[in-house]
Enzyme design. Structure first.
Site, mmCIF file in Angstrom:
data_model
loop_
_atom_site.group_PDB
_atom_site.id
_atom_site.type_symbol
_atom_site.label_atom_id
_atom_site.label_comp_id
_atom_site.label_asym_id
_atom_site.label_seq_id
_atom_site.Cartn_x
_atom_site.Cartn_y
_atom_site.Cartn_z
ATOM 1 N N ASP A 1 0.873 -1.186 0.000
ATOM 2 C CA ASP A 1 0.000 0.000 0.000
ATOM 3 C C ASP A 1 0.907 1.232 0.000
ATOM 4 O OD1 ASP A 1 -3.255 0.330 1.203
ATOM 5 O OD2 ASP A 1 -1.978 2.094 0.885
ATOM 6 N N ARG B 1 -30.250 1.410 -1.650
ATOM 7 C CA ARG B 1 -29.002 0.695 -1.951
ATOM 8 C C ARG B 1 -28.959 -0.620 -1.186
ATOM 9 N NH1 ARG B 1 -29.141 4.392 -4.778
ATOM 10 N NH2 ARG B 1 -27.539 5.908 -5.386
ATOM 11 N N ASP C 1 4.017 1.666 -4.243
ATOM 12 C CA ASP C 1 2.944 2.025 -5.167
ATOM 13 C C ASP C 1 2.820 0.898 -6.195
ATOM 14 O OD1 ASP C 1 1.667 3.339 -7.562
ATOM 15 O OD2 ASP C 1 1.683 5.037 -6.168
ATOM 16 N N SER D 1 -17.232 -2.947 -8.835
ATOM 17 C CA SER D 1 -18.310 -2.226 -8.154
ATOM 18 C C SER D 1 -19.608 -2.390 -8.917
ATOM 19 C CB SER D 1 -17.921 -0.747 -8.111
ATOM 20 O OG SER D 1 -19.019 0.038 -7.770
ATOM 21 N N TYR E 1 -14.411 7.452 -12.248
ATOM 22 C CA TYR E 1 -14.133 6.361 -11.300
ATOM 23 C C TYR E 1 -14.801 5.065 -11.782
ATOM 24 C CZ TYR E 1 -14.988 3.236 -7.376
ATOM 25 O OH TYR E 1 -15.100 2.107 -6.590
ATOM 26 N N ASN F 1 -19.691 9.269 1.584
ATOM 27 C CA ASN F 1 -20.645 8.160 1.663
ATOM 28 C C ASN F 1 -21.581 8.321 2.855
ATOM 29 O OD1 ASN F 1 -17.906 6.478 0.501
ATOM 30 N ND2 ASN F 1 -19.817 6.413 -0.632
ATOM 31 N N ASN G 1 -4.358 6.635 1.225
ATOM 32 C CA ASN G 1 -5.667 6.773 1.877
ATOM 33 C C ASN G 1 -5.801 5.820 3.068
ATOM 34 O OD1 ASN G 1 -8.175 8.128 2.010
ATOM 35 N ND2 ASN G 1 -9.207 6.385 1.049
ATOM 36 N N PHE H 1 -21.573 -4.174 -3.711
ATOM 37 C CA PHE H 1 -22.644 -3.195 -3.586
ATOM 38 C C PHE H 1 -22.155 -2.167 -2.546
ATOM 39 C CE2 PHE H 1 -25.921 -4.174 -6.666
ATOM 40 C CZ PHE H 1 -25.263 -5.216 -7.296
ATOM 41 N N LYS I 1 -13.366 1.104 -13.400
ATOM 42 C CA LYS I 1 -13.757 -0.265 -13.017
ATOM 43 C C LYS I 1 -14.138 -1.073 -14.264
ATOM 44 C CE LYS I 1 -13.147 0.240 -8.619
ATOM 45 N NZ LYS I 1 -11.931 -0.354 -8.037
ATOM 46 N N PHE J 1 -7.117 -4.454 -4.224
ATOM 47 C CA PHE J 1 -7.993 -3.403 -3.685
ATOM 48 C C PHE J 1 -7.492 -2.008 -4.051
ATOM 49 C CE2 PHE J 1 -8.211 -6.817 -0.400
ATOM 50 C CZ PHE J 1 -9.573 -7.018 -0.354
HETATM 51 P P1 NAD Z 1 -9.642 2.541 0.674
HETATM 52 O O1 NAD Z 1 -9.303 3.861 0.078
HETATM 53 O O2 NAD Z 1 -9.901 2.455 2.130
HETATM 54 O O3 NAD Z 1 -8.494 1.475 0.308
HETATM 55 C C1 NAD Z 1 -7.746 1.557 -0.880
HETATM 56 C C2 NAD Z 1 -6.267 1.477 -0.492
HETATM 57 O O4 NAD Z 1 -5.478 1.528 -1.684
HETATM 58 C C3 NAD Z 1 -5.806 2.613 0.403
HETATM 59 O O5 NAD Z 1 -5.181 2.065 1.557
HETATM 60 C C4 NAD Z 1 -4.809 3.381 -0.462
HETATM 61 O O6 NAD Z 1 -3.778 3.957 0.310
HETATM 62 C C5 NAD Z 1 -4.330 2.314 -1.420
HETATM 63 N N1 NAD Z 1 -3.852 2.785 -2.732
HETATM 64 C C6 NAD Z 1 -4.468 3.612 -3.602
HETATM 65 N N2 NAD Z 1 -3.722 3.777 -4.702
HETATM 66 C C7 NAD Z 1 -2.604 3.016 -4.551
HETATM 67 C C8 NAD Z 1 -1.463 2.762 -5.347
HETATM 68 N N3 NAD Z 1 -1.288 3.349 -6.541
HETATM 69 N N4 NAD Z 1 -0.518 1.924 -4.868
HETATM 70 C C9 NAD Z 1 -0.650 1.339 -3.653
HETATM 71 N N5 NAD Z 1 -1.707 1.549 -2.852
HETATM 72 C C10 NAD Z 1 -2.677 2.380 -3.298
HETATM 73 O O7 NAD Z 1 -10.894 1.970 -0.157
HETATM 74 P P2 NAD Z 1 -11.823 0.712 0.125
HETATM 75 O O8 NAD Z 1 -13.176 1.225 0.467
HETATM 76 O O9 NAD Z 1 -11.145 -0.249 1.012
HETATM 77 O O10 NAD Z 1 -11.929 0.137 -1.355
HETATM 78 C C11 NAD Z 1 -11.069 -0.896 -1.825
HETATM 79 C C12 NAD Z 1 -11.386 -1.157 -3.283
HETATM 80 O O11 NAD Z 1 -12.763 -1.492 -3.415
HETATM 81 C C13 NAD Z 1 -11.157 0.053 -4.193
HETATM 82 O O12 NAD Z 1 -10.619 -0.408 -5.427
HETATM 83 C C14 NAD Z 1 -12.559 0.594 -4.395
HETATM 84 O O13 NAD Z 1 -12.672 1.281 -5.631
HETATM 85 C C15 NAD Z 1 -13.385 -0.672 -4.398
HETATM 86 N N6 NAD Z 1 -14.791 -0.442 -4.042
HETATM 87 C C16 NAD Z 1 -15.094 0.186 -2.863
HETATM 88 C C17 NAD Z 1 -16.436 0.443 -2.531
HETATM 89 C C18 NAD Z 1 -16.783 1.166 -1.263
HETATM 90 O O14 NAD Z 1 -17.907 1.669 -1.169
HETATM 91 N N7 NAD Z 1 -15.914 1.250 -0.268
HETATM 92 C C19 NAD Z 1 -17.458 0.031 -3.410
HETATM 93 C C20 NAD Z 1 -17.108 -0.631 -4.587
HETATM 94 C C21 NAD Z 1 -15.773 -0.859 -4.895
HETATM 95 N N1 UFG Z 2 -26.637 9.913 0.463
HETATM 96 C C1 UFG Z 2 -27.287 10.938 1.130
HETATM 97 N N2 UFG Z 2 -26.533 11.803 1.873
HETATM 98 C C2 UFG Z 2 -25.184 11.694 1.982
HETATM 99 C C3 UFG Z 2 -24.520 10.646 1.299
HETATM 100 C C4 UFG Z 2 -25.285 9.771 0.527
HETATM 101 O O1 UFG Z 2 -28.508 11.069 1.057
HETATM 102 O O2 UFG Z 2 -24.557 12.529 2.656
HETATM 103 C C5 UFG Z 2 -27.448 8.932 -0.299
HETATM 104 C C6 UFG Z 2 -27.104 8.843 -1.766
HETATM 105 O O3 UFG Z 2 -27.841 9.796 -2.507
HETATM 106 C C7 UFG Z 2 -27.473 7.382 -2.070
HETATM 107 C C8 UFG Z 2 -27.168 6.647 -0.767
HETATM 108 O O4 UFG Z 2 -27.165 7.652 0.250
HETATM 109 O O5 UFG Z 2 -28.860 7.293 -2.304
HETATM 110 C C9 UFG Z 2 -25.815 5.951 -0.771
HETATM 111 O O6 UFG Z 2 -24.794 6.867 -1.132
HETATM 112 P P1 UFG Z 2 -23.240 6.546 -0.946
HETATM 113 O O7 UFG Z 2 -22.487 7.782 -1.365
HETATM 114 O O8 UFG Z 2 -22.993 6.023 0.412
HETATM 115 O O9 UFG Z 2 -22.995 5.351 -1.953
HETATM 116 P P2 UFG Z 2 -23.254 5.239 -3.527
HETATM 117 O O10 UFG Z 2 -24.310 4.214 -3.728
HETATM 118 O O11 UFG Z 2 -23.428 6.546 -4.141
HETATM 119 O O12 UFG Z 2 -21.824 4.694 -4.025
HETATM 120 C C10 UFG Z 2 -21.097 3.679 -3.352
HETATM 121 C C11 UFG Z 2 -19.602 3.944 -3.508
HETATM 122 C C12 UFG Z 2 -19.182 3.800 -4.936
HETATM 123 C C13 UFG Z 2 -19.612 2.460 -5.459
HETATM 124 C C14 UFG Z 2 -21.091 2.253 -5.246
HETATM 125 C C15 UFG Z 2 -21.517 0.880 -5.657
HETATM 126 O O13 UFG Z 2 -19.278 5.257 -3.076
HETATM 127 O O14 UFG Z 2 -17.774 3.850 -5.005
HETATM 128 O O15 UFG Z 2 -21.415 2.443 -3.862
HETATM 129 O O16 UFG Z 2 -20.686 -0.057 -5.087
HETATM 130 F F1 UFG Z 2 -19.331 2.380 -6.770
#
Ligand code: NAD
Ligand code: UFG
Length: 337
Positions: free
Chosen positions: A31, A231, A58, A124, A149, A199, A35, A178, A153, A80
């Protein structure tokens, strides 16, 4: 298994590391900490008594990735690492394509050089765009994504599919998450975004903790039962368990698969606020705000493919998701006092 988690100190990666270590696997994390914090490794060790081997690198550093993979006999990569803020991706698309897409290509080249041929990829449900029908099955058309973004994916899923077509020994499982929420029961790891959360769940948790004034509910005029967005929220520990099963599957099944990880149940924003109120025992202030650009009305998964191929199904409900998120928020407060 000897498994490398890229992005393993992040939210989903750290929970997956715990489940893998508890299952007796050897976990390596790479990592760049853009973030996440290195102290997450201490938390992982405190939870399961074992510490992942950590490389602060990286994924775009191909030479470093090649030697991490080869020197440690890595059998599979759970990928991830990536940038994930939808709004930021619209402002800085090139950073997103460079980090997520170019980073993945570079990592795959390093894997090829090191003879590692299995990847579980964090995709995603955003790849489905606006749902044509619900629940979403994996054969629902992908595309129509409204932000860079989401497009990273889609592109990475296609790259993996092309690679599997060219190399019959390569396995790629794209897990279409999800909405992951919640935290480990210990409260030692969880989701703690920098700045104001984008979020819903971390935002609600901070309102409950008195750190933010009120939740902005983005729109109450969607065609959903109460007008607010729906959701499929999934507990991060269920999600983590899904990765272990996906790894076991990938090592036995070359080829490309996309698999939804969701519960199959949708909840509205107002239902989430109500569930969180129950978990924390307080009223949560909210106001109805305009719709957020790019949001869809509703999505939820058909998770039956995950059951069929992986034997996985979500076990934890909304109550556990909110209770664990609240427990984690309280632990954060204790630490900062
Ligand atoms: P996160 O930001 O907590 O974790 C991602 C990690 O990747 C971080 O620790 C960051 O430092 C590291 N990173 C980023 N770029 C890098 C690079 N170039 N080299 C090495 N490390 C790097 O996010 P998360 O919520 O744990 O998500 C993990 C994965 O799941 C991501 O790919 C995200 O797009 C995907 N995803 C997340 C959600 C969600 O809602 N959390 C939904 C769908 C998909
Ligand atoms: N919402 C609010 N207020 C807020 C934040 C969100 O009303 O302050 C609502 C949104 O409009 C949505 C729901 O809450 O209806 C969920 O929103 P999130 O931002 O928590 O999540 P999303 O569904 O928009 O997106 C998330 C991740 C994306 C991922 C997607 C599907 O952020 O990276 O889920 O996996 F792609």
């Amino acid at each position: 298994m000897r498994v490398l988690l890229t992005g393993g100190t992040g939210f989903i990666g750290s929970h997956t590391a715990v489940v893998l270590l508890e299952g007796g696997h050897d976990v390596f994390i790479c990592d760049n900490l853009c973030n996440s914090q290195v102290s997450t490794l201490d938390a992982i060790e405190a939870i399961c008594g074992r510490r992942p081997v950590f490389f602060e690198k990286d994924i775009r550093d191909k030479a470093a990735m090649r030697s991490i993979l080869a020197d440690n006999g890595i059998e599979a990569v759970v990928h991830f690492a990536g940038l994930k803020a939808v709004g930021e991706s619209c402002a800085k698309p090139l950073e997103y394509y460079d980090n997520n897409v170019a980073g993945t290509v570079s990592l795959l080249q390093a894997m090829q050089d090191a003879g590692c041929r299995s990847m579980i990829f964090s995709s995603s449900s955003t790849v489905y765009g606006t749902p044509q029908k619900l629940p979403l099955t994996e054969d629902h058309p992908v595309g129509g994504v409204t932000n860079p973004y989401g497009r990273t994916k889609l592109v990475i899923e296609s790259i993996l599919s092309d690679l599997c077509a060219a190399d019959k020994n390569f396995c790629a499982v794209c897990l279409r998450y999800f909405n992951p929420i919640g935290a480990h029961a210990s409260g030692l790891i969880g989701e703690n975004p920098n700045g104001i959360p984008n979020n819903l769940l971390p935002y609600v948790a901070r309102v409950a903790a008195g750190l933010l004034k009120e939740v902005n509910v983005f729109g109450n005029d969607y065609p959903t039962p109460d007008g607010t967005g729906v959701r499929d929220y999934i507990h991060v520990m269920d999600l983590a368990r899904g990765h272990v099963l996906a790894l076991e599957y990938a090592l036995k099944h070359p080829g490309w698969e996309a698999i939804n990880l969701g519960t199959g149940q949708g909840y509205s924003v107002l239902e989430i606020i109500a569930a969180f109120e129950k978990a924390c025992g307080k009223k949560i202030a909210y106001r109805i705000a305009p719709r957020r650009a790019g949001d869809i009305a509703a999505n939820w998964a058909d998770p039956s493919k995950a059951l069929k191929l992986l034997g996985w199904k979500a076990e934890l409900g909304l109550e556990e998701m909110c209770a664990s998120a609240w427990n984690f928020q309280q632990m954060l407060q204790k630490k900062s006092n």
